[in-house]
Design a protein around this motif. Sequence first.
Motif, PDB file in Angstrom:
ATOM      1  N   LEU A   1       0.807  -1.221   0.000  1.00 14.75           N
ATOM      2  CA  LEU A   1       0.000   0.000   0.000  1.00 14.75           C
ATOM      3  C   LEU A   1       0.837   1.266   0.000  1.00 14.75           C
ATOM      4  O   LEU A   1       0.444   2.284  -0.579  1.00 14.75           O
ATOM      5  N   GLY A   2       1.995   1.233   0.649  1.00 14.90           N
ATOM      6  CA  GLY A   2       2.854   2.413   0.677  1.00 14.90           C
ATOM      7  C   GLY A   2       3.330   2.806  -0.710  1.00 14.90           C
ATOM      8  O   GLY A   2       3.501   3.997  -0.997  1.00 14.90           O
ATOM      9  N   ALA A   3       3.536   1.822  -1.582  1.00 11.48           N
ATOM     10  CA  ALA A   3       3.963   2.119  -2.946  1.00 11.48           C
ATOM     11  C   ALA A   3       2.857   2.825  -3.725  1.00 11.48           C
ATOM     12  O   ALA A   3       3.114   3.761  -4.494  1.00 11.48           O
ATOM     13  N   TYR A   4       1.613   2.390  -3.523  1.00 11.56           N
ATOM     14  CA  TYR A   4       0.491   3.069  -4.167  1.00 11.56           C
ATOM     15  C   TYR A   4       0.333   4.492  -3.625  1.00 11.56           C
ATOM     16  O   TYR A   4       0.054   5.435  -4.376  1.00 11.56           O
ATOM     17  N   HIS A   5       0.495   4.625  -2.318  1.00 12.26           N
ATOM     18  CA  HIS A   5       0.434   5.954  -1.700  1.00 12.26           C
ATOM     19  C   HIS A   5       1.475   6.890  -2.321  1.00 12.26           C
ATOM     20  O   HIS A   5       1.175   8.050  -2.643  1.00 12.26           O
ATOM     21  N   ASN A   6       2.681   6.390  -2.513  1.00 10.39           N
ATOM     22  CA  ASN A   6       3.744   7.202  -3.102  1.00 10.39           C
ATOM     23  C   ASN A   6       3.410   7.574  -4.545  1.00 10.39           C
ATOM     24  O   ASN A   6       3.678   8.706  -4.985  1.00 10.39           O
ATOM     25  N   TRP A   7       2.827   6.623  -5.288  1.00 13.37           N
ATOM     26  CA  TRP A   7       2.407   6.912  -6.659  1.00 13.37           C
ATOM     27  C   TRP A   7       1.416   8.068  -6.682  1.00 13.37           C
ATOM     28  O   TRP A   7       1.546   9.005  -7.474  1.00 13.37           O
ATOM     29  N   VAL A   8       0.441   8.021  -5.791  1.00 11.18           N
ATOM     30  CA  VAL A   8      -0.554   9.098  -5.731  1.00 11.18           C
ATOM     31  C   VAL A   8       0.108  10.424  -5.384  1.00 11.18           C
ATOM     32  O   VAL A   8      -0.121  11.450  -6.043  1.00 11.18           O
ATOM     33  N   GLU A   9       0.969  10.435  -4.366  1.00 13.13           N
ATOM     34  CA  GLU A   9       1.597  11.680  -3.937  1.00 13.13           C
ATOM     35  C   GLU A   9       2.474  12.277  -5.038  1.00 13.13           C
ATOM     36  O   GLU A   9       2.491  13.500  -5.244  1.00 13.13           O
ATOM     37  N   GLN A  10       3.212  11.419  -5.739  1.00 16.54           N
ATOM     38  CA  GLN A  10       4.100  11.901  -6.803  1.00 16.54           C
ATOM     39  C   GLN A  10       3.330  12.409  -8.017  1.00 16.54           C
ATOM     40  O   GLN A  10       3.914  13.066  -8.902  1.00 16.54           O
ATOM     41  N   SER A  11       2.043  12.138  -8.080  1.00 17.44           N
ATOM     42  CA  SER A  11       1.218  12.632  -9.185  1.00 17.44           C
ATOM     43  C   SER A  11       0.851  14.101  -9.018  1.00 17.44           C
ATOM     44  O   SER A  11       0.172  14.669  -9.885  1.00 17.44           O
ATOM     45  N   PHE A  12       1.307  14.711  -7.919  1.00 17.84           N
ATOM     46  CA  PHE A  12       1.080  16.133  -7.663  1.00 17.84           C
ATOM     47  C   PHE A  12       2.434  16.802  -7.414  1.00 17.84           C
ATOM     48  O   PHE A  12       2.748  17.210  -6.291  1.00 17.84           O
ATOM     49  N   PRO A  13       3.281  16.917  -8.454  1.00 20.05           N
ATOM     50  CA  PRO A  13       4.656  17.414  -8.282  1.00 20.05           C
ATOM     51  C   PRO A  13       4.739  18.839  -7.739  1.00 20.05           C
ATOM     52  O   PRO A  13       5.683  19.162  -7.014  1.00 20.05           O
ATOM     53  N   ALA A  14       3.777  19.685  -8.078  1.00 23.71           N
ATOM     54  CA  ALA A  14       3.801  21.052  -7.566  1.00 23.71           C
ATOM     55  C   ALA A  14       3.638  21.065  -6.049  1.00 23.71           C
ATOM     56  O   ALA A  14       4.290  21.853  -5.351  1.00 23.71           O
ATOM     57  N   GLU A  15       2.794  20.194  -5.519  1.00 19.32           N
ATOM     58  CA  GLU A  15       2.609  20.108  -4.071  1.00 19.32           C
ATOM     59  C   GLU A  15       3.857  19.551  -3.403  1.00 19.32           C
ATOM     60  O   GLU A  15       4.252  20.015  -2.327  1.00 19.32           O
ATOM     61  N   VAL A  16       4.478  18.555  -4.037  1.00 11.45           N
ATOM     62  CA  VAL A  16       5.704  17.980  -3.486  1.00 11.45           C
ATOM     63  C   VAL A  16       6.801  19.040  -3.432  1.00 11.45           C
ATOM     64  O   VAL A  16       7.506  19.176  -2.426  1.00 11.45           O
ATOM     65  N   ALA A  17       6.936  19.813  -4.514  1.00  8.05           N
ATOM     66  CA  ALA A  17       7.970  20.846  -4.574  1.00  8.05           C
ATOM     67  C   ALA A  17       7.748  21.925  -3.529  1.00  8.05           C
ATOM     68  O   ALA A  17       8.702  22.481  -2.983  1.00  8.05           O
TER      69      ALA A  17
END
Length: 223
Positions: free
Chosen positions: A22-38
């Motif tokens: 599940l953590g890998a799917y969570h990371n996939w979702v989070e990385q789909s919003f690069p502006a928020e990550v940055a």
Amino acid sequence: MYLSRVEIDSNNRAKTRDLTHLGAYHNWVEQSFPAEVAAGERPRHLWRIDQLNGRRYLLVLSEEKPDAEKLVTYGVRGTVMTKSYDHLLATLHDGQLLQFRLTANPTHTITKPGERQGRVVPHITIERQRQWLIARAEKSGFELVQNVSAEDPDGQPTWSFDIVGREWPELHRRVGQGVRLSRVTFEGLLRISDVATFKETLIKGIGREKAFGMGLMTVIPEA
């Protein structure tokens, strides 16, 4: 608000070999919003895995549109769809009958004498899992519909919803051993009893482990 979907490329083992927990799917979702990550922002994104006609899909509810190229990282190209969720929210009203699908983590807290903090444990049986949803309906702004024409062997009305999936996917922890979470999928009919509260339920989700694919309820009007 936006609701996005992409088909998971399940036939491409080389592409999806990282999706083992599940953590890998969570990371996939989070990385789909690069502006928020940055920007160092961490808004909550509700998501779940759906299966339809033998295919698996990632479904994401978010305040901002995801980056289509990031969202297709483990997906099938050409299957990314993003639609505004605000139109659906604007059409909802008290008394409305809706078909729903919810993937959730039904749990309860056990507190032993002398303990200051209880221990959260999953509901195991189908009946307890069903009761978990029934108990949360009113405070979530809806009521579950009962079949008035169908009765169980005890002569009681039956509920117009079912459990259509029960799984124990793994979540890897950074510290210590991994754990398995109870993932239960419900489908059926509901009626909106408090539209403002119900909209909050759709946006914020139901239950625990929302970061790991639980809590997202989707609805469509009953024909």
